[in-house]
Design an enzyme around this catalytic site. Sequence first.
Site, mmCIF file in Angstrom:
data_model
loop_
_atom_site.group_PDB
_atom_site.id
_atom_site.type_symbol
_atom_site.label_atom_id
_atom_site.label_comp_id
_atom_site.label_asym_id
_atom_site.label_seq_id
_atom_site.Cartn_x
_atom_site.Cartn_y
_atom_site.Cartn_z
ATOM 1 N N LYS A 141 -2.253 14.931 -9.922
ATOM 2 C CA LYS A 141 -1.154 14.341 -10.699
ATOM 3 C C LYS A 141 -0.003 15.356 -10.832
ATOM 4 O O LYS A 141 1.167 14.979 -10.825
ATOM 5 C CB LYS A 141 -1.631 13.880 -12.086
ATOM 6 C CG LYS A 141 -2.515 12.633 -12.065
ATOM 7 C CD LYS A 141 -1.830 11.364 -11.583
ATOM 8 C CE LYS A 141 -1.157 10.579 -12.663
ATOM 9 N NZ LYS A 141 -0.671 9.239 -12.183
ATOM 10 N N TYR A 174 -8.336 15.703 -10.560
ATOM 11 C CA TYR A 174 -7.412 14.612 -10.869
ATOM 12 C C TYR A 174 -6.120 15.169 -11.480
ATOM 13 O O TYR A 174 -5.018 14.793 -11.081
ATOM 14 C CB TYR A 174 -8.090 13.619 -11.824
ATOM 15 C CG TYR A 174 -7.150 12.569 -12.357
ATOM 16 C CD1 TYR A 174 -6.612 11.602 -11.522
ATOM 17 C CD2 TYR A 174 -6.783 12.560 -13.708
ATOM 18 C CE1 TYR A 174 -5.735 10.650 -12.011
ATOM 19 C CE2 TYR A 174 -5.908 11.610 -14.198
ATOM 20 C CZ TYR A 174 -5.387 10.669 -13.350
ATOM 21 O OH TYR A 174 -4.510 9.730 -13.827
ATOM 22 N N ASP A 185 0.879 -1.169 0.000
ATOM 23 C CA ASP A 185 0.000 0.000 0.000
ATOM 24 C C ASP A 185 0.916 1.218 0.000
ATOM 25 O O ASP A 185 1.603 1.492 0.992
ATOM 26 C CB ASP A 185 -0.886 -0.023 1.253
ATOM 27 C CG ASP A 185 -1.866 1.147 1.274
ATOM 28 O OD1 ASP A 185 -1.699 2.087 0.466
ATOM 29 O OD2 ASP A 185 -2.792 1.123 2.116
#
Length: 279
Positions: A128, A124, A43
């Site tokens: 990024k 988004y 993770d």
Amino acid sequence: MMRLLITGGSGYLGSHLIAAARDPFELFATYYSRPIPDGVPLDVRDADSVRRLFDSLRPDCVIHTAYDKSSDGWQAVIGDGSANVAQAARQVGARLIHLSTDVVFSGARGWYCEDDPPDPVTDYGRVKVEAEQRVAACLPDALLVRTSLIYGTLRDAADANSRFVLDGLLGHTPVTLFQDEFRCPICVTDLAAALLELAALPFDRLMVRGPLHVAGAERVSRYQFGVLLARYHGLDPRPLQATTSEATGLIRPKDCTLDTTRAQALLRTRLRGVGEVLR
Ligand SMILES: NC(=O)c1ccc[n+]([C@@H]2O[C@H](COP(=O)([O-])OP(=O)(O)OC[C@H]3O[C@@H](n4cnc5c(N)ncnc54)[C@H](OP(=O)(O)O)[C@@H]3O)[C@@H](O)[C@H]2O)c1
């Protein structure tokens, strides 16, 4: 042998990287919720686990594809997780190839090159960009590979971009695609080959660092892409409906086409246009 670690080995791109990796790589790959053969659970949100894994595997190079598409996971997985990966790569002296996206750009202009400043218009895209910046701040030599819509030629459930179109046509449900959003879709096998080529390049020959645009050679609208996919898979494209971002009133990145001149000069792998692949 070069010790290569792929994060997101259970994902669409990750699985193709695993399938394509040959000499000179000794391969390690991680998964999160969907175990893969010989895979290692990871993770990326857990900085200690990432550091421990990198300490035990001592990779020479890492291709970081892991991300979470759901908005719940954007900040923790993409922002913090990418920073954790970069930090751990720095600690073991590994080179890092970090996967980014064309929607770091607003799409107001198109044919973006690596020197153009990111100006995302979606959450988004913004996270990024944050990931790119945190990776570069931690590891200035990291490669930030920006790519576009990833697709393949097989009816692969993991190929979300094709599946959206094909499932709609096969299930006779309406599929509406934007006519005024342009991208440079890249075939997953071309992208995997390009990334492995970059991973194998010796340090002194890899003259680039920071952003590198690796996308298909042809600019198409999302609607044109849908038509090409339908025809390639023997389906009638006529039920596909065309719309525009303007008509929906949404603020979306329109023309995110990427100038790939730098990558093409560096790579032997051809970054084929979608018309050539889906002929
Ligand atoms: N797909 C596109 O069209 C496209 C376009 C532009 C850029 N990109 C970039 O390309 C990269 C790969 O995309 P993809 O389509 O191959 O993604 P994908 O198929 O959705 O795979 C995502 C991978 O990330 C793993 N993951 C999810 N949460 C995680 C966590 N907390 N810790 C560690 N791993 C985690 C998943 O593991 P499990 O499956 O085991 O849960 C899976 O292996 C991404 O960075 C994306 O931004 C993709």
